[in-house]
Design an enzyme around this catalytic site. Structure first.
Site, PDB file in Angstrom:
ATOM      1  N   THR A  13       0.833  -1.199   0.000  1.00  0.00           N
ATOM      2  CA  THR A  13       0.000   0.000   0.000  1.00  0.00           C
ATOM      3  C   THR A  13       0.872   1.255   0.000  1.00  0.00           C
ATOM      4  O   THR A  13       2.022   1.236   0.414  1.00  0.00           O
ATOM      5  CB  THR A  13      -0.950   0.024   1.210  1.00  0.00           C
ATOM      6  N   GLY A  14       0.291   2.332  -0.509  1.00  0.00           N
ATOM      7  CA  GLY A  14       1.034   3.586  -0.580  1.00  0.00           C
ATOM      8  C   GLY A  14       2.312   3.439  -1.387  1.00  0.00           C
ATOM      9  O   GLY A  14       3.371   3.905  -0.974  1.00  0.00           O
ATOM     10  N   GLY A  18       8.313   6.866  -3.248  1.00  0.00           N
ATOM     11  CA  GLY A  18       9.022   6.800  -1.984  1.00  0.00           C
ATOM     12  C   GLY A  18       9.315   5.405  -1.477  1.00  0.00           C
ATOM     13  O   GLY A  18       9.685   4.493  -2.233  1.00  0.00           O
ATOM     14  N   TYR A 154       0.723  11.780  14.840  1.00  0.00           N
ATOM     15  CA  TYR A 154       1.447  10.835  13.979  1.00  0.00           C
ATOM     16  C   TYR A 154       2.129   9.771  14.833  1.00  0.00           C
ATOM     17  O   TYR A 154       2.027   8.573  14.541  1.00  0.00           O
ATOM     18  CB  TYR A 154       2.480  11.592  13.142  1.00  0.00           C
TER      19      TYR A 154
END
Length: 264
Positions: A13-14, A18, A154
């Site tokens: 995922t994501g 990066g 976060y």
């Protein structure tokens, strides 16, 4: 060490850029069929092209979906009903003064950084346990342990991922499926160079600039430089391999020694 993931399907995922894209590329190098995910179809197409250039033999597909929402998770699982390897890398971060983090922002960070991972584990873990093999990894952060004063929402979300990993590892106990979290340290990703140069002399070459940044602003690091996304990926590929069969329920650090602790 020869890592062979041929025949395995890996969902990352994501992964349109990066760390996520570096992980997907590393898994493809090891022979896995890779599924990229992200919200934007255009960026996913670029990521596919990048991965195929890096690994010409790669078998790669992409699913555009908002995995922070239950509907997005359902969309991914409909397109990819089974995964042998699940890497939950999706995450957001950003500084907000502690007393200005409202309820909506707390919920957003929990939904994106934690609940998106929980939903996919819940969806893919049963199939892994039935076949007696699987690898699940949740990408956490040094912020899970060293809570940033400017990003406690976060930090909270990444601490929660450590608990999620440990708990689901117990659910998978004895099944041949491993569940771990990866504690990533300060990493060179999109936008980080601009951030570094906002704090150090812009005339410095990159290698000097990042070392100056780490020396002054991240002195806890023993590495003395930013981590490259591929270095995170190397650990993830190992933890995805048959060779890592005895590592489960762990929070494994690839943080450059940032966390001042012998154990997580």
């Amino acid at each position: 060490m020869q890592i062979d993931l041929a025949g395995r399907t890996a969902v990352v995922t994501g992964s349109s850029q990066g760390i996520g894209l570096a992980i997907a590329t590393g898994l493809a190098h090891a022979g896995a069929r890779v599924v990229l995910t992200g919200r934007g179809a255009g960026r996913l197409q670029e990521a596919q092209e990048h991965l195929r250039r890096a690994v010409p033999s790669a078998e790669v597909s992409a699913v555009a979906a908002d995995l922070a929402r239950a509907e997005g998770a359902e969309q991914l699982c409909a397109a990819v009903p089974h995964a042998d390897i699940l890497v939950n890398n999706l995450g957001i971060f950003g500084p907000t003064p502690a007393l200005e983090i409202d309820d909506a922002l707390w919920r957003e960070y929990f939904d994106v950084n934690v609940l998106s991972a929980v939903r996919l584990i819940r969806a893919y873990l049963p199939g892994m346990t039935r076949q007696g093999w699987g690898r699940i990894q949740n990408i956490a952060s040094d912020s899970a342990i060293v809570i940033p004063a400017e990003m406690i929402h976060y930090g909270m979300s990444k601490t929660a991922l450590l608990a999620v990993s440990r708990g689901f590892a117990k659910e998978a106990a004895g099944s041949g499926v491993t569940v771990n979290s990866v504690i990533a340290g300060p990493t060179r990703t999109g936008g980080v160079e601009d951030f570094v140069y906002s704090l150090v002399d812009r005339s410095l070459p990159w290698e000097e600039a990042q070392r100056e940044f780490m020396r002054v602003h991240r002195p806890q690091s023993l590495l003395g430089r930013l981590i490259e996304p591929e270095e995170i990926a190397n650990l993830v590929v190992y933890l995805s391999s048959p060779q890592a069969s005895a590592t489960t329920g762990a929070a494994v650090r690839v943080d450059g020694g940032y966390v001042d602790s012998i154990v997580p």
